[in-house]
Design a protein around this motif. Structure first.
Motif, short mmCIF file in Angstrom:
data_model
loop_
_atom_site.label_atom_id
_atom_site.label_comp_id
_atom_site.label_asym_id
_atom_site.label_seq_id
_atom_site.Cartn_x
_atom_site.Cartn_y
_atom_site.Cartn_z
N MET A 67 39.68 45.71 50.11
CA MET A 67 38.75 45.18 49.15
C MET A 67 39.52 44.68 47.93
SD MET A 67 35.56 47.89 49.29
CE MET A 67 36.54 49.29 48.83
N PHE A 68 38.97 43.68 47.31
CA PHE A 68 39.57 43.13 46.10
C PHE A 68 38.73 43.52 44.88
CE2 PHE A 68 41.20 40.40 49.42
CZ PHE A 68 42.53 40.26 49.06
N TYR A 69 39.43 43.89 43.84
CA TYR A 69 38.79 44.23 42.57
C TYR A 69 39.39 43.39 41.47
CZ TYR A 69 36.78 48.51 44.57
OH TYR A 69 36.07 49.41 45.32
N LEU A 70 38.57 43.03 40.50
CA LEU A 70 39.04 42.35 39.30
C LEU A 70 39.11 43.36 38.16
CD1 LEU A 70 36.83 39.13 39.40
CD2 LEU A 70 39.16 39.44 40.28
N LEU A 71 40.23 43.38 37.48
CA LEU A 71 40.37 44.10 36.22
C LEU A 71 40.28 43.03 35.15
CD1 LEU A 71 41.00 46.42 34.29
CD2 LEU A 71 43.44 46.09 34.86
N ILE A 72 39.24 43.11 34.34
CA ILE A 72 39.01 42.10 33.32
C ILE A 72 39.24 42.74 31.96
CG2 ILE A 72 37.35 40.47 32.35
CD1 ILE A 72 35.92 40.70 35.18
N GLY A 130 51.96 46.65 46.70
CA GLY A 130 50.93 45.89 47.40
C GLY A 130 49.54 46.02 46.79
N LEU A 131 49.46 46.55 45.59
CA LEU A 131 48.16 46.77 44.94
C LEU A 131 47.75 45.62 44.03
CD1 LEU A 131 48.68 50.52 44.03
CD2 LEU A 131 47.12 49.61 45.76
N LEU A 132 48.69 45.08 43.27
CA LEU A 132 48.40 43.98 42.35
C LEU A 132 48.73 42.67 43.03
CD1 LEU A 132 47.54 42.96 39.55
CD2 LEU A 132 49.90 43.29 38.81
N VAL A 133 47.73 41.81 43.15
CA VAL A 133 47.90 40.53 43.85
C VAL A 133 48.34 39.44 42.88
CG1 VAL A 133 46.73 38.78 45.24
CG2 VAL A 133 46.17 41.20 45.55
N LEU A 134 47.68 39.35 41.73
CA LEU A 134 48.05 38.37 40.72
C LEU A 134 47.30 38.69 39.43
CD1 LEU A 134 45.67 35.88 40.27
CD2 LEU A 134 46.29 35.56 42.63
N PHE A 171 43.39 43.13 42.10
CA PHE A 171 43.97 44.24 42.85
C PHE A 171 43.36 44.27 44.25
CE2 PHE A 171 44.65 45.49 38.51
CZ PHE A 171 45.81 46.26 38.53
N GLU A 172 44.18 44.66 45.23
CA GLU A 172 43.68 44.90 46.58
C GLU A 172 43.86 46.38 46.87
OE1 GLU A 172 43.89 43.13 51.12
OE2 GLU A 172 45.48 42.60 49.71
N LYS A 206 33.37 40.15 45.44
CA LYS A 206 32.76 39.84 46.73
C LYS A 206 33.19 38.45 47.14
CE LYS A 206 28.50 39.97 49.29
NZ LYS A 206 27.07 40.23 49.27
N LEU A 207 34.01 38.39 48.15
CA LEU A 207 34.52 37.11 48.65
C LEU A 207 33.61 36.58 49.77
CD1 LEU A 207 38.27 38.13 48.74
CD2 LEU A 207 37.15 36.67 47.08
N PRO A 208 33.66 35.28 50.04
CA PRO A 208 32.81 34.70 51.07
C PRO A 208 32.91 35.43 52.41
CG PRO A 208 33.83 32.95 49.83
CD PRO A 208 34.44 34.25 49.35
#
Length: 92
Positions: free
Chosen positions: A1-6, A35-39, A54-55, A86-88
């Motif tokens: 799952m992907f999460y956004l830290l804003i 492998g946790l932080l994607v960008l 984050f993944e 939530k990705l497509p």
């Protein structure tokens, strides 16, 4: 799952981050190597927020990142939130 830290950043964030930027980037590299932080990066024009992707299966590592982040510790972050992205491919 992907999460956004804003992160909602403080006034004069760009100028104020200089003394702790290398420590922040070191922490980001550590999470990326795991492998946790994607960008991640600051938003532009205006620079009023930053977003890190984050993944992970839980928010625990993200909360640990926030607790260790020099930007947070030095008051450069006014507030933050963690949201599931939530990705497509997740839509059914």
């Amino acid at each position: 799952m992907f999460y956004l830290l804003i992160y909602d950043v403080a006034e004069n964030y760009i100028e104020r981050r200089a003394p702790v930027r290398e420590a922040h980037l070191l922490l980001a590299r550590e999470y990326a190597e795991q492998g946790l932080l994607v960008l991640g990066g600051a938003l532009a024009d205006p620079v009023d927020a930053a977003v890190l992707v984050f993944e992970t299966d839980t928010i625990d590592p993200i909360e640990a990142f926030v607790a260790r982040d020099p930007y947070v510790q030095q008051g450069l972050i006014r507030s933050h939130r963690i949201q599931l992205w939530k990705l497509p491919k997740d839509s059914k």
